[in-house]
Design an enzyme around this catalytic site. Structure first.
Site: not given
Length: 226
Positions: A129, A142
């Site tokens: 990501s 995350y």
């Protein structure tokens, strides 16, 4: 081998691979999740795979080799996006994010590494990501897990280079999937689409050993720091 194939980015990659003639071993929590997909029986293998279980990766690899006799590539897509803040004393989200986003793909790659070495042209593609390249919000679980995925990808490149294994971290921003639906202000049509990442993934698989891209940063809007 492809995880997370039942929806979102994983589903987009699966459809792209099948359309381009690849044989795919799909690791799925629900092996019935692809019942609506038309594919030749010799082209698609669905294997039960729960990323939260420590032995799931080894079992998936064994099933793949038993069916196809070899492994040319591992594509890790499955992941979770759980709310987590620095001052949260409850570390459940942190533990789950670390287990599923980082340790699960690590275990799959570890189990598949001997087969990837034998292939001589093994590929590992980890969907990380942009949160694994910069921190743009306060979700510590995350971001930390995706930074770890990016780092793991570079370790894989070093460990497998002499045996022809090449690794790439694909790092998208917002992607139009159920994972981000309702959580961001960007309109779905303005996000990166799953089929865009699928095209990048399929291209990466086809690149020769002498022209591999270590990281692919995928933006749907201007990033000040990238």
């Amino acid at each position: 081998m492809l995880s997370g194939a039942s929806g979102g980015v994983g589903r987009g990659i699966l459809c792209c691979l099948l359309a381009n003639g690849w044989r795919v071993s799909a690791g799925l929590r629900d092996i019935g999740g692809l019942d609506d997909l038309e594919a030749r029986p010799d082209q698609l293998l669905c294997v039960p795979y729960d990323a939260a279980l420590p032995d799931a990766g080894q079992q998936w690899v064994a099933a793949t080799i038993a069916r196809f006799g070899a492994i040319d590539a591992v594509i890790n897509v499955a992941g979770v996006l759980l709310p987590s803040r620095l001052e949260d004393e409850d570390e459940t989200a942190l533990d789950q994010s670390w287990a599923i986003n980082f340790k699960a793909p690590l275990r799959v790659v570890r189990a598949a590494f001997p087969a990837l070495r034998r292939a001589g042209h093994g590929r590992v593609i980890n969907v990380s990501s942009l949160s694994g390249k910069r921190v743009a919000n306060t979700n510590i679980a995350y971001a930390a897990s995706k930074f770890a995925v990016t780092a793991m990808t570079h370790v894989i490149r070093r460990e497998g280079w002499d045996d022809g294994i090449r690794a790439t971290a694909i790092c998208p921003g917002f992607v139009n999937t159920p994972m981000v639906a309702g959580h961001v202000a960007v309109a779905p049509e303005d996000m990166t689409q799953p089929e865009d990442l699928a095209a990048l993934t399929e291209l990466t698989l086809r690149l020769p050993n002498t022209a591999i891209v270590a990281e692919i940063l995928v933006n749907c809007r201007l990033e000040a720091s990238l």
